[in-house]
Design a protein around this motif. Structure first.
Motif, short mmCIF file in Angstrom:
data_model
loop_
_atom_site.label_atom_id
_atom_site.label_comp_id
_atom_site.label_asym_id
_atom_site.label_seq_id
_atom_site.Cartn_x
_atom_site.Cartn_y
_atom_site.Cartn_z
N PHE A 130 41.52 -47.06 -26.42
CA PHE A 130 40.91 -46.49 -25.23
C PHE A 130 40.92 -47.27 -24.10
N TYR A 131 40.59 -48.63 -24.19
CA TYR A 131 40.74 -49.68 -23.04
C TYR A 131 41.98 -49.78 -22.70
N PHE A 132 42.97 -49.89 -23.54
CA PHE A 132 44.48 -50.07 -22.98
C PHE A 132 44.82 -48.85 -22.17
N VAL A 133 44.46 -47.62 -22.55
CA VAL A 133 44.68 -46.41 -21.71
C VAL A 133 44.18 -46.52 -20.35
N LYS A 134 42.99 -46.75 -20.51
CA LYS A 134 42.09 -46.72 -19.37
C LYS A 134 42.55 -47.82 -18.18
N ASN A 135 43.07 -48.94 -18.67
CA ASN A 135 43.35 -49.95 -17.91
C ASN A 135 44.84 -49.64 -17.50
N LEU A 136 45.33 -49.13 -18.32
CA LEU A 136 46.76 -48.53 -17.71
C LEU A 136 46.78 -47.81 -16.73
N LEU A 137 45.87 -46.63 -16.81
CA LEU A 137 45.84 -45.55 -15.51
C LEU A 137 45.30 -46.51 -14.50
N SER A 138 44.31 -47.31 -14.52
CA SER A 138 43.80 -47.83 -13.36
C SER A 138 44.71 -48.83 -12.66
N GLY A 139 45.73 -49.16 -13.37
CA GLY A 139 46.91 -50.29 -13.07
C GLY A 139 46.50 -51.67 -13.34
N GLU A 140 45.64 -51.85 -14.17
CA GLU A 140 45.25 -53.06 -14.48
C GLU A 140 45.98 -53.42 -15.92
N MET A 141 46.98 -54.23 -15.61
CA MET A 141 47.83 -54.50 -17.01
C MET A 141 47.63 -56.14 -17.42
N GLY A 142 46.66 -56.59 -17.06
CA GLY A 142 46.28 -57.96 -17.50
C GLY A 142 47.04 -59.23 -16.65
N LYS A 143 47.01 -60.04 -17.24
CA LYS A 143 47.91 -61.41 -16.57
C LYS A 143 49.09 -61.79 -17.53
N SER A 144 50.11 -62.08 -17.05
CA SER A 144 51.40 -62.57 -17.69
C SER A 144 50.81 -63.84 -18.54
N ILE A 145 51.07 -64.12 -19.87
CA ILE A 145 50.89 -65.48 -20.40
C ILE A 145 51.72 -66.32 -19.83
N LEU A 146 53.06 -66.02 -19.79
CA LEU A 146 54.09 -66.82 -19.32
C LEU A 146 53.99 -67.16 -17.92
N TYR A 147 53.94 -66.64 -16.91
CA TYR A 147 53.96 -66.58 -15.49
C TYR A 147 52.49 -67.00 -14.91
N LYS A 148 51.48 -66.60 -15.84
CA LYS A 148 50.09 -66.76 -15.10
C LYS A 148 49.85 -66.02 -13.86
N ILE A 149 50.42 -64.89 -13.56
CA ILE A 149 50.07 -63.94 -12.61
C ILE A 149 49.98 -62.44 -13.20
N ASP A 150 49.35 -61.57 -12.29
CA ASP A 150 49.02 -60.38 -12.72
C ASP A 150 50.40 -59.56 -13.08
N VAL A 151 50.30 -58.80 -14.29
CA VAL A 151 51.59 -58.09 -14.78
C VAL A 151 52.17 -57.38 -13.66
N LEU A 152 51.29 -56.51 -12.93
CA LEU A 152 51.58 -55.52 -12.12
C LEU A 152 52.43 -56.05 -10.80
N LYS A 153 51.78 -57.31 -10.29
CA LYS A 153 52.70 -57.93 -9.33
C LYS A 153 53.87 -58.45 -9.87
N LEU A 154 54.10 -58.96 -11.19
CA LEU A 154 55.31 -59.28 -11.78
C LEU A 154 56.35 -58.31 -11.70
N ILE A 155 55.75 -56.94 -12.15
CA ILE A 155 56.84 -55.88 -12.25
C ILE A 155 57.21 -55.53 -10.78
N ILE A 156 56.40 -55.57 -9.72
CA ILE A 156 56.65 -55.24 -8.61
C ILE A 156 57.80 -56.17 -7.92
N THR A 157 57.66 -57.28 -8.28
CA THR A 157 58.67 -58.39 -7.69
C THR A 157 60.01 -58.09 -8.38
N ARG A 158 59.85 -57.55 -9.58
CA ARG A 158 61.27 -57.37 -10.39
C ARG A 158 61.83 -55.94 -10.18
N ILE A 159 61.15 -55.26 -9.39
CA ILE A 159 61.64 -53.71 -9.31
C ILE A 159 63.09 -53.73 -8.28
#
Length: 146
Positions: free
Chosen positions: A68-97
């Motif tokens: 439930f928390y996974f889906v809720k966070n996914l719908l709100s755009g909160e995907m957590g922080k990348s363990i490897l890069y130490k930045i927000d996953v959404l920002k990481l995805i946007i830079t790679r698009i």
């Protein structure tokens, strides 16, 4: 009227597919071997620190609540922080698009520039050597690894 029904029902049919994708993604992430808390803290993690990380990230909650928390966070755009890069996953995805879209556009353009003339050649020479050669080349091309 049949066409309009199709256009109206198609987005509704997307909902079970998205639900299935979210369940499969959640389950696959949970099947990764190892404890996520230990991965975050490293080899020298204390039991207290592991318990704190599990509580902080909700890993001590029941699986259905974690989903439930996974889906809720996914719908709100909160995907957590990348363990490897130490930045927000959404920002990481946007830079790679952008580079990804450039590569996709280039590959589709190259594919069309190669496929259309070969298809025209095969169509003009139906049943002849050129048709068979195009068929062999395209079949071999499908067999090559990406």
């Amino acid at each position: 009227m049949h066409r309009y029904k199709f256009v109206l029902y198609r987005p509704i049919q997307l909902l079970p597919v998205l639900f299935g994708i979210s369940v499969v993604t959640f389950v696959l992430v949970r099947l990764i071997p190892g404890d996520p808390a230990r991965v975050l803290l490293g080899a020298r993690a204390t039991p207290t620190a592991i318990a704190n990380i599990r509580r902080q990230y909700g890993l001590d909650e029941p699986m259905w609540l974690q989903y439930f928390y996974f889906v809720k966070n996914l719908l709100s755009g909160e995907m957590g922080k990348s363990i490897l890069y130490k930045i927000d996953v959404l920002k990481l995805i946007i830079t790679r698009i952008e580079p990804t879209l450039v590569l996709v556009l280039a590959s589709v353009t190259l594919s069309v520039l190669i496929a259309v003339p070969m298809a025209a050649l095969a169509a003009r020479n139906h049943g002849r050597f050129a048709d068979h050669a195009v068929r062999v080349i395209s079949t071999a091309g499908i067999g090559f690894p990406p």
